[in-house]
Design a protein around this motif. Structure first.
Motif, short mmCIF file in Angstrom:
data_model
loop_
_atom_site.label_atom_id
_atom_site.label_comp_id
_atom_site.label_asym_id
_atom_site.label_seq_id
_atom_site.Cartn_x
_atom_site.Cartn_y
_atom_site.Cartn_z
N LYS A 135 48.47 106.41 13.46
CA LYS A 135 48.96 105.04 13.45
C LYS A 135 49.36 104.66 14.87
CE LYS A 135 52.94 102.55 11.80
NZ LYS A 135 54.09 102.59 10.94
N SER A 136 48.94 103.51 15.32
CA SER A 136 49.29 103.05 16.65
C SER A 136 50.80 102.94 16.80
CB SER A 136 48.65 101.68 16.91
OG SER A 136 49.17 101.12 18.11
N SER A 137 51.30 103.32 17.96
CA SER A 137 52.74 103.22 18.21
C SER A 137 53.19 101.76 18.31
CB SER A 137 53.10 103.97 19.50
OG SER A 137 52.40 103.42 20.60
N TYR A 138 52.25 100.83 18.45
CA TYR A 138 52.58 99.41 18.52
C TYR A 138 52.66 98.78 17.13
CZ TYR A 138 51.94 99.69 23.52
OH TYR A 138 52.06 100.03 24.84
N SER A 139 52.25 99.50 16.08
CA SER A 139 52.35 98.99 14.71
C SER A 139 53.75 99.25 14.20
CB SER A 139 51.33 99.68 13.81
OG SER A 139 50.02 99.37 14.19
N ALA A 140 54.36 98.23 13.65
CA ALA A 140 55.71 98.38 13.09
C ALA A 140 55.62 99.16 11.79
CB ALA A 140 56.32 97.00 12.87
N ASP A 141 56.66 99.14 10.99
CA ASP A 141 56.67 99.86 9.72
C ASP A 141 56.00 99.08 8.60
OD1 ASP A 141 57.90 102.10 10.73
OD2 ASP A 141 59.91 101.30 10.40
N ASN B 65 45.02 101.88 13.06
CA ASN B 65 44.84 103.32 13.13
C ASN B 65 43.82 103.63 14.21
OD1 ASN B 65 44.90 103.19 9.61
ND2 ASN B 65 46.57 103.95 10.84
N VAL B 66 44.06 104.73 14.94
CA VAL B 66 43.21 105.11 16.07
C VAL B 66 42.81 106.57 15.92
CG1 VAL B 66 43.12 105.34 18.58
CG2 VAL B 66 44.47 103.51 17.56
N ALA B 67 41.55 106.86 16.20
CA ALA B 67 41.06 108.23 16.30
C ALA B 67 40.27 108.30 17.59
CB ALA B 67 40.19 108.61 15.11
N ALA B 68 40.50 109.32 18.40
CA ALA B 68 39.86 109.36 19.71
C ALA B 68 39.37 110.74 20.07
CB ALA B 68 40.85 108.88 20.77
#
Length: 84
Positions: free
Chosen positions: A27-33, A39-42
């Motif tokens: 989960k992106s750290s910029y997404s709140a609760d 969502n990111v996969a790298a």
């Protein structure tokens, strides 16, 4: 919270002898609760992005292209796109 998902490699065409790759979604750290999260996969070659409300729709890009897009967004390069 990280979750793993197995995905068929895009290089495996439609044959039965496929390569499957484990993708770790974060989960992106910029997404709140809230429930609508990015969502990111790298990896070193690709960045996958999806929205938690529709996880089957996945955008794929390279780290270089995503970096350029983020720089452009921060610089305001896309602020007038809808006015055009």
């Amino acid at each position: 919270m990280s979750t793993y998902q197995w995905r068929k490699s895009s290089f495996s065409a439609n044959s039965s002898n496929c390569i499957n790759v484990a993708v770790e979604w974060r989960k992106s750290s910029y997404s709140a609760d809230a429930g609508n999260c990015v969502n990111v996969a790298a990896s070193d070659r690709a960045v996958l992005l999806r929205e938690s409300d529709d996880p089957d729709v996945i955008l794929s890009t390279t780290p270089t292209a995503l970096r350029a897009f983020i720089r452009g967004a921060k610089a305001g390069d896309f602020d007038r796109v809808q006015e055009g």
